[in-house]
Motif scaffolding. Structure first.
Motif, PDB file in Angstrom:
ATOM      1  N   VAL A  68       0.861  -1.181   0.000  1.00  0.00           N
ATOM      2  CA  VAL A  68       0.000   0.000   0.000  1.00  0.00           C
ATOM      3  C   VAL A  68       0.903   1.239   0.000  1.00  0.00           C
ATOM      4  CG1 VAL A  68      -1.801   1.270   1.226  1.00  0.00           C
ATOM      5  CG2 VAL A  68      -1.792  -1.215   1.283  1.00  0.00           C
ATOM      6  N   SER A  69       0.526   2.233  -0.807  1.00  0.00           N
ATOM      7  CA  SER A  69       1.311   3.468  -0.821  1.00  0.00           C
ATOM      8  C   SER A  69       1.015   4.293   0.424  1.00  0.00           C
ATOM      9  CB  SER A  69       0.996   4.281  -2.074  1.00  0.00           C
ATOM     10  OG  SER A  69      -0.311   4.824  -1.995  1.00  0.00           O
ATOM     11  N   ILE A  70       1.953   5.170   0.768  1.00  0.00           N
ATOM     12  CA  ILE A  70       1.769   6.055   1.918  1.00  0.00           C
ATOM     13  C   ILE A  70       0.556   6.954   1.704  1.00  0.00           C
ATOM     14  CG2 ILE A  70       2.783   7.995   3.182  1.00  0.00           C
ATOM     15  CD1 ILE A  70       5.535   6.686   2.681  1.00  0.00           C
ATOM     16  N   GLN A  71       0.402   7.481   0.499  1.00  0.00           N
ATOM     17  CA  GLN A  71      -0.733   8.351   0.202  1.00  0.00           C
ATOM     18  C   GLN A  71      -2.057   7.633   0.430  1.00  0.00           C
ATOM     19  OE1 GLN A  71      -1.122   9.460  -3.907  1.00  0.00           O
ATOM     20  NE2 GLN A  71      -2.669  11.037  -3.511  1.00  0.00           N
ATOM     21  N   ASN A  72      -2.174   6.400  -0.078  1.00  0.00           N
ATOM     22  CA  ASN A  72      -3.414   5.644   0.091  1.00  0.00           C
ATOM     23  C   ASN A  72      -3.670   5.297   1.551  1.00  0.00           C
ATOM     24  OD1 ASN A  72      -4.409   5.581  -2.542  1.00  0.00           O
ATOM     25  ND2 ASN A  72      -3.173   3.812  -3.097  1.00  0.00           N
ATOM     26  N   PHE A  73      -2.623   4.937   2.268  1.00  0.00           N
ATOM     27  CA  PHE A  73      -2.854   4.543   3.663  1.00  0.00           C
ATOM     28  C   PHE A  73      -3.267   5.737   4.515  1.00  0.00           C
ATOM     29  CE2 PHE A  73      -1.748   3.424   8.040  1.00  0.00           C
ATOM     30  CZ  PHE A  73      -2.512   2.276   8.158  1.00  0.00           C
ATOM     31  N   SER A  90     -12.555  12.086   1.442  1.00  0.00           N
ATOM     32  CA  SER A  90     -12.626  13.158   0.453  1.00  0.00           C
ATOM     33  C   SER A  90     -11.712  12.807  -0.716  1.00  0.00           C
ATOM     34  CB  SER A  90     -12.204  14.496   1.071  1.00  0.00           C
ATOM     35  OG  SER A  90     -12.213  15.511   0.085  1.00  0.00           O
ATOM     36  N   LEU A  91     -12.334  12.607  -1.885  1.00  0.00           N
ATOM     37  CA  LEU A  91     -11.564  12.258  -3.080  1.00  0.00           C
ATOM     38  C   LEU A  91     -11.825  13.261  -4.212  1.00  0.00           C
ATOM     39  CD1 LEU A  91     -12.202   8.402  -3.095  1.00  0.00           C
ATOM     40  CD2 LEU A  91     -10.121   9.563  -2.408  1.00  0.00           C
ATOM     41  N   GLU A  92     -12.260  14.463  -3.829  1.00  0.00           N
ATOM     42  CA  GLU A  92     -12.655  15.450  -4.833  1.00  0.00           C
ATOM     43  C   GLU A  92     -11.508  15.826  -5.760  1.00  0.00           C
ATOM     44  OE1 GLU A  92     -14.298  18.758  -2.812  1.00  0.00           O
ATOM     45  OE2 GLU A  92     -16.095  17.687  -2.120  1.00  0.00           O
ATOM     46  N   ARG A  93     -10.303  15.835  -5.257  1.00  0.00           N
ATOM     47  CA  ARG A  93      -9.157  16.253  -6.066  1.00  0.00           C
ATOM     48  C   ARG A  93      -8.509  15.091  -6.822  1.00  0.00           C
ATOM     49  NH1 ARG A  93      -5.969  20.498  -2.023  1.00  0.00           N
ATOM     50  NH2 ARG A  93      -7.743  21.931  -1.701  1.00  0.00           N
ATOM     51  N   ASP A 123      -8.608  11.863  -9.584  1.00  0.00           N
ATOM     52  CA  ASP A 123      -9.296  11.461 -10.808  1.00  0.00           C
ATOM     53  C   ASP A 123      -9.865  10.054 -10.684  1.00  0.00           C
ATOM     54  OD1 ASP A 123      -7.140   9.736 -11.088  1.00  0.00           O
ATOM     55  OD2 ASP A 123      -6.181  10.893 -12.674  1.00  0.00           O
ATOM     56  N   GLU A 124     -10.542   9.616 -11.761  1.00  0.00           N
ATOM     57  CA  GLU A 124     -11.224   8.320 -11.723  1.00  0.00           C
ATOM     58  C   GLU A 124     -10.252   7.154 -11.554  1.00  0.00           C
ATOM     59  OE1 GLU A 124     -13.641  11.091 -14.419  1.00  0.00           O
ATOM     60  OE2 GLU A 124     -11.525  10.616 -14.053  1.00  0.00           O
ATOM     61  N   SER A 125      -9.077   7.258 -12.175  1.00  0.00           N
ATOM     62  CA  SER A 125      -8.089   6.176 -12.067  1.00  0.00           C
ATOM     63  C   SER A 125      -7.659   5.973 -10.619  1.00  0.00           C
ATOM     64  CB  SER A 125      -6.871   6.467 -12.941  1.00  0.00           C
ATOM     65  OG  SER A 125      -7.218   6.502 -14.302  1.00  0.00           O
ATOM     66  N   PHE A 126      -7.438   7.086  -9.918  1.00  0.00           N
ATOM     67  CA  PHE A 126      -7.039   6.995  -8.516  1.00  0.00           C
ATOM     68  C   PHE A 126      -8.151   6.371  -7.681  1.00  0.00           C
ATOM     69  CE2 PHE A 126      -6.762   8.495  -4.180  1.00  0.00           C
ATOM     70  CZ  PHE A 126      -5.425   8.293  -3.872  1.00  0.00           C
ATOM     71  N   ILE A 127      -9.392   6.784  -7.930  1.00  0.00           N
ATOM     72  CA  ILE A 127     -10.508   6.244  -7.155  1.00  0.00           C
ATOM     73  C   ILE A 127     -10.651   4.745  -7.373  1.00  0.00           C
ATOM     74  CG2 ILE A 127     -13.022   6.315  -6.848  1.00  0.00           C
ATOM     75  CD1 ILE A 127     -12.880   9.289  -7.578  1.00  0.00           C
ATOM     76  N   PHE A 128     -10.497   4.302  -8.632  1.00  0.00           N
ATOM     77  CA  PHE A 128     -10.600   2.863  -8.892  1.00  0.00           C
ATOM     78  C   PHE A 128      -9.491   2.104  -8.171  1.00  0.00           C
ATOM     79  CE2 PHE A 128      -9.507  -0.872 -11.513  1.00  0.00           C
ATOM     80  CZ  PHE A 128     -10.689  -1.579 -11.349  1.00  0.00           C
ATOM     81  N   GLU A 129      -8.268   2.616  -8.243  1.00  0.00           N
ATOM     82  CA  GLU A 129      -7.165   1.962  -7.542  1.00  0.00           C
ATOM     83  C   GLU A 129      -7.397   1.975  -6.033  1.00  0.00           C
ATOM     84  OE1 GLU A 129      -4.744   0.261  -8.916  1.00  0.00           O
ATOM     85  OE2 GLU A 129      -5.548   0.748 -10.908  1.00  0.00           O
ATOM     86  N   PHE A 130      -8.053   3.025  -5.540  1.00  0.00           N
ATOM     87  CA  PHE A 130      -8.321   3.111  -4.116  1.00  0.00           C
ATOM     88  C   PHE A 130      -9.361   2.076  -3.689  1.00  0.00           C
ATOM     89  CE2 PHE A 130     -10.098   5.031  -0.254  1.00  0.00           C
ATOM     90  CZ  PHE A 130      -8.935   5.232   0.454  1.00  0.00           C
ATOM     91  N   ILE A 131     -10.281   1.753  -4.582  1.00  0.00           N
ATOM     92  CA  ILE A 131     -11.237   0.673  -4.291  1.00  0.00           C
ATOM     93  C   ILE A 131     -10.481  -0.632  -4.048  1.00  0.00           C
ATOM     94  CG2 ILE A 131     -13.076  -0.769  -5.256  1.00  0.00           C
ATOM     95  CD1 ILE A 131     -14.110   1.683  -6.706  1.00  0.00           C
ATOM     96  N   LEU A 132      -9.473  -0.900  -4.885  1.00  0.00           N
ATOM     97  CA  LEU A 132      -8.685  -2.127  -4.730  1.00  0.00           C
ATOM     98  C   LEU A 132      -7.930  -2.118  -3.402  1.00  0.00           C
ATOM     99  CD1 LEU A 132      -7.213  -2.442  -8.354  1.00  0.00           C
ATOM    100  CD2 LEU A 132      -9.428  -3.202  -7.483  1.00  0.00           C
ATOM    101  N   VAL A 133      -7.423  -0.954  -3.034  1.00  0.00           N
ATOM    102  CA  VAL A 133      -6.715  -0.835  -1.754  1.00  0.00           C
ATOM    103  C   VAL A 133      -7.677  -1.047  -0.589  1.00  0.00           C
ATOM    104  CG1 VAL A 133      -5.451   0.756  -0.250  1.00  0.00           C
ATOM    105  CG2 VAL A 133      -4.943   0.681  -2.698  1.00  0.00           C
ATOM    106  N   SER A 134      -8.872  -0.485  -0.692  1.00  0.00           N
ATOM    107  CA  SER A 134      -9.864  -0.617   0.380  1.00  0.00           C
ATOM    108  C   SER A 134     -10.220  -2.075   0.628  1.00  0.00           C
ATOM    109  CB  SER A 134     -11.123   0.181   0.024  1.00  0.00           C
ATOM    110  OG  SER A 134     -10.828   1.542  -0.165  1.00  0.00           O
ATOM    111  N   GLN A 135     -10.227  -2.865  -0.433  1.00  0.00           N
ATOM    112  CA  GLN A 135     -10.558  -4.275  -0.281  1.00  0.00           C
ATOM    113  C   GLN A 135      -9.477  -5.025   0.479  1.00  0.00           C
ATOM    114  OE1 GLN A 135     -13.338  -5.855  -0.654  1.00  0.00           O
ATOM    115  NE2 GLN A 135     -12.293  -7.692   0.102  1.00  0.00           N
TER     116      GLN A 135
END
Length: 501
Positions: free
Chosen positions: A74-79, A92-95, A97-109
């Motif tokens: 996991v990256s420091i930013q994501n954690f 808050s994910l307003e800043r 993009d969609e690619s980051f949000i999708f990757e963040f879904i994988l991290v959340s899992q």
């Protein structure tokens, strides 16, 4: 009385995280050249995340009796986002993009944050549908490997079922997981010809078996048996009886060794004597669906896939553009409905503009008609073209085309190129955009495609373009062999197509 003070509660827990008060867990997030340490509390981590509940039960302790956890995937930013969500329940994910949000879904899992995963899945599906469609092959590959992404799996399967060529014709098709392929070809609503499905699973199966000879004539009985075993979960899902006799002869027969003998005999019997009873299980024919075009930010009529197809026709591409490599932007000039159209608005906003694409949603059907005019329409300087006067003016162009996009009854889009370039486009004050026609002294212009001539009438009548783009309902002209196909407009748009910077 019940008070919900969740915001204050969230802030209190975030303060606890920020002050490091009474922490008993140390989490080291390790990147390639960087390590960041976080202090946390085991009671909160275990209650909020099944991942931490498991890790903490086996974690080693330091000299101060703090449990130590090392994170390397996991990256420091994501954690930093994850740990704040665990403590405060906010995100808050307003800043991003969609690619980051999708990757963040994988991290959340990874941390088994099921509620967060589901919320983010629904966010992408509802708010970023256009982005998901542009990345459908990549996303389908990933979510099909993990049943935890149920919302995206469902969305991907339904989307691919409606436009399966996006996956079946992609370079990555042969890398598709077996469970994902089985899930797709088992759908009754897969919008693909049965013979094409058959050829696709054969292609996939061969790619899974290294060392198979390149030519079928060199295959041994063992080669066919290996392929049969590889495709054992796919073969029962093919609707053999929805193929033509020609499809069977040319595509199934060469591989009949991988079918059960009773099934092959039934296939042969059914095509020789359709009324004969057979013993094999016959799956129901696939359901032809009405395509649902997503609502896009740039258009109410077409989607990004349609725009990429039109762009491919503009550039005469044999290999069509994808959404990702479409080199054009579609800038909206005019939008309206039948009731909102005026020729004045059309000439005010579109007069003299070049590289125009017209798209029309036909009322009462799922048809999308349109045309491309690179030279644009020029408003006549005098009264020529007013209703009751001369018919108007034609302009030469050999790059124009008209089209009808695929729908529930039209499995492939129709592209109709101009064949009489001297009649490519028509300029007249009394109507909107007009393509083609052959001017007749008595009866007018019989346009190939025209909007709002003589007030509200729209029609197609094949004359100066290669193919008719609409067949029914049609009315045959008494003075010619052509047919006029009238229609009403539900929505229309005119775009200017420009190269992306």
């Amino acid at each position: 009385m019940e008070l919900n003070l969740f915001e204050e509660l969230s802030n209190n827990y975030l303060d606890l995280l920020n002050t490091n008060e009474d922490f008993d867990v140390i989490i080291n997030v390790e990147e390639v050249s960087n390590i960041k340490t976080f202090h946390a509390h085991s009671l909160i981590l275990k209650r909020r995340s099944l991942y931490f509940r498991k890790e903490l039960s086996n974690a080693n302790k330091d000299q101060d009796n703090n449990k130590i956890i090392h994170l390397r995937n996991v990256s420091i930013q994501n954690f930093e986002i994850i740990i704040r969500y665990i403590y405060g329940g906010t995100l808050s994910l307003e800043r991003n993009d969609e690619s980051f949000i999708f990757e963040f879904i994988l991290v959340s899992q990874i941390f088994f944050l099921e509620e967060l995963v589901k919320r983010l899945e629904n966010y992408l599906i509802k708010e970023k549908d256009h982005w998901l469609r542009s990345k459908i092959v990549h996303i389908h590959q990933i979510v099909s490997k993990n049943n935890c992404f149920q919302e995206l799996q469902k969305w991907c399967n339904e989307t691919v079922a409606r436009d399966p060529k996006k996956v079946f014709n992609s370079e990555n098709f042969v890398t598709l997981q077996e469970n994902a392929l089985v899930s797709l070809i088992g759908r009754d609503d897969l919008q693909m010809k049965e013979v094409e499905i058959w050829k696709s699973i054969i292609k996939w199966g061969i790619s899974q078996v290294p060392g198979l000879p390149n030519y079928l004539t060199d295959w041994s009985h063992e080669h066919f048996q290996v392929l049969k075993t590889t495709l054992q979960h796919c073969l029962p899902l093919i609707r053999y009886f929805q193929m033509s006799a020609n499809d069977i002869a040319n595509n199934v027969k060469p591989y009949k060794q991988i079918l059960d003998e009773d099934l092959w005999n039934d296939i042969s019997k059914k095509f020789e004597h359709p009324d004969n009873q057979i013993s094999s299980i016959v799956l129901p024919p696939r359901i032809i669906l009405v395509p649902i075009r997503a609502i896009n930010q740039f258009s109410k009529v077409i989607n990004e896939e349609d725009a990429a197809e039109i762009a491919s026709w503009i550039d005469l591409k044999n290999n069509p553009y994808s959404v990702e490599n479409n080199p054009y932007e579609f800038n909206l000039l005019l939008r309206g409905s039948r009731d909102g159209f005026t020729s004045k608005a059309f000439w005010k906003l579109c007069n003299g503009e070049e590289n125009l694409v017209v798209v029309i949603k036909v009322e009462g059907t799922d048809e999308i008609l349109g045309g491309y005019n690179p030279i644009g329409w020029i408003k006549p300087a005098n009264s020529i073209g007013e209703y009751g006067g001369p018919h108007g003016e034609y302009e030469d162009c050999d790059e124009c085309f008209i089209f009808s996009l695929k729908n529930s009854t039209l499995q492939e889009s129709i592209l109709s190129l101009v064949k009489s370039m001297e009649y490519a486009v028509h300029n007249a004050r009394y109507c909107g955009p007009a393509f083609g026609g052959v001017e007749e002294e008595t009866y007018g212009c019989n346009f190939d495609l025209v909007l709002f001539i003589e007030g509200e009438t729209c029609y197609c009548e094949q004359s100066s373009y290669e193919k008719p783009i609409r067949k029914l309902p049609a009315k045959r002209r008494s003075w010619s062999n052509s047919e006029m196909s009238y229609f009403s407009v539900e929505e229309y748009e005119i775009f200017q197509v420009v190269k992306k910077s």
